[in-house]
Write a protein that holds these residues in place. Structure first.
Motif, PDB file in Angstrom:
ATOM      1  N   UNK A 185      21.846 -20.649   3.316  1.00  0.00           N
ATOM      2  CA  UNK A 185      21.829 -19.421   2.513  1.00  0.00           C
ATOM      3  C   UNK A 185      20.705 -18.463   2.929  1.00  0.00           C
ATOM      4  N   UNK A 186      20.691 -18.167   4.224  1.00  0.00           N
ATOM      5  CA  UNK A 186      19.758 -17.193   4.797  1.00  0.00           C
ATOM      6  C   UNK A 186      18.293 -17.610   4.746  1.00  0.00           C
ATOM      7  N   UNK A 187      18.015 -18.882   4.568  1.00  0.00           N
ATOM      8  CA  UNK A 187      16.653 -19.391   4.659  1.00  0.00           C
ATOM      9  C   UNK A 187      16.422 -19.695   6.136  1.00  0.00           C
ATOM     10  N   UNK A 188      15.626 -18.855   6.792  1.00  0.00           N
ATOM     11  CA  UNK A 188      15.443 -18.951   8.242  1.00  0.00           C
ATOM     12  C   UNK A 188      14.935 -20.322   8.682  1.00  0.00           C
ATOM     13  N   UNK A 189      14.018 -20.903   7.926  1.00  0.00           N
ATOM     14  CA  UNK A 189      13.464 -22.207   8.300  1.00  0.00           C
ATOM     15  C   UNK A 189      14.536 -23.292   8.238  1.00  0.00           C
ATOM     16  N   UNK A 190      15.320 -23.279   7.170  1.00  0.00           N
ATOM     17  CA  UNK A 190      16.378 -24.281   7.033  1.00  0.00           C
ATOM     18  C   UNK A 190      17.479 -24.041   8.060  1.00  0.00           C
ATOM     19  N   UNK A 191      17.783 -22.782   8.315  1.00  0.00           N
ATOM     20  CA  UNK A 191      18.809 -22.459   9.305  1.00  0.00           C
ATOM     21  C   UNK A 191      18.378 -22.932  10.691  1.00  0.00           C
ATOM     22  N   UNK A 192      17.102 -22.782  11.001  1.00  0.00           N
ATOM     23  CA  UNK A 192      16.584 -23.217  12.299  1.00  0.00           C
ATOM     24  C   UNK A 192      16.689 -24.727  12.458  1.00  0.00           C
ATOM     25  N   UNK A 193      16.622 -25.445  11.362  1.00  0.00           N
ATOM     26  CA  UNK A 193      16.740 -26.903  11.412  1.00  0.00           C
ATOM     27  C   UNK A 193      18.144 -27.322  11.826  1.00  0.00           C
ATOM     28  N   UNK A 194      19.104 -26.436  11.682  1.00  0.00           N
ATOM     29  CA  UNK A 194      20.485 -26.741  12.005  1.00  0.00           C
ATOM     30  C   UNK A 194      20.673 -27.238  13.425  1.00  0.00           C
ATOM     31  N   UNK A 195      20.003 -26.613  14.367  1.00  0.00           N
ATOM     32  CA  UNK A 195      20.140 -27.015  15.769  1.00  0.00           C
ATOM     33  C   UNK A 195      19.678 -28.458  15.963  1.00  0.00           C
ATOM     34  N   UNK A 196      18.581 -28.824  15.306  1.00  0.00           N
ATOM     35  CA  UNK A 196      18.069 -30.197  15.400  1.00  0.00           C
ATOM     36  C   UNK A 196      19.054 -31.183  14.787  1.00  0.00           C
ATOM     37  N   UNK A 197      19.568 -30.845  13.621  1.00  0.00           N
ATOM     38  CA  UNK A 197      20.512 -31.717  12.926  1.00  0.00           C
ATOM     39  C   UNK A 197      21.768 -31.920  13.771  1.00  0.00           C
ATOM     40  N   UNK A 198      22.330 -30.827  14.240  1.00  0.00           N
ATOM     41  CA  UNK A 198      23.570 -30.905  15.012  1.00  0.00           C
ATOM     42  C   UNK A 198      23.345 -31.659  16.317  1.00  0.00           C
TER      43      UNK A 198
END
Length: 147
Positions: free
Chosen positions: A97-110
């Protein structure tokens, strides 16, 4: 029905129609609709649907196939039973939901979940991907319930 599954399943997990950008359709409502469609396709029970929508693991093969069906409808899993990096990242983006820090974590998770060895059976693979996503999303303060 307040939660999305599906891996992911999952997990979430469930869509009505696959569009050019399936991630845009990922809502709790669409997840529930897709789960009902997939229930019919996979022979899953109402209990399997509820487990998926509440992000609870399932041991039944039909419940795992329900997750695979949903993941394929959202194009998070491809027809070969492999994780679609692009669409999985879009799922994380929708959850963040547009939280840049959480969105950036997406690459690590994926990246971590894409590297997981999964069974050839698409149903079991979907369960493995969902488990991976849930585990690594928690590490970054994300939850499938945030959809």
């Amino acid at each position: 029905m307040s939660h999305y599954s599906c891996l992911f399943a999952m997990l979430l997990l469930v869509a009505v129609a696959v569009s050019a950008a399936p991630h845009e359709d990922i809502t709790k409502e669409h997840a529930a609709e897709a789960a009902q469609e997939c229930k019919t396709e996979t022979g899953a029970s109402d209990e399997d649907v509820q487990h998926m929508l509440h992000h609870e693991p399932t041991e039944s093969h039909e419940g795992k196939c329900l997750r695979a069906c949903v993941m394929k409808k959202f194009e998070i899993m491809d027809d070969a039973g492999k994780l679609s990096k692009e669409h999985a990242l879009e799922l994380i983006k929708a959850i963040s939901k547009n939280d840049a820090e959480k969105e950036a974590a997406g690459a690590d998770i994926v990246e971590k979940c894409e590297a997981v060895e999964v069974p050839e059976d698409h149903c079991d693979a979907a369960a493995a991907y969902e488990s991976c996503f849930v585990e690594h999303m928690k590490e970054h303060g994300l939850s499938l319930s945030d959809l």
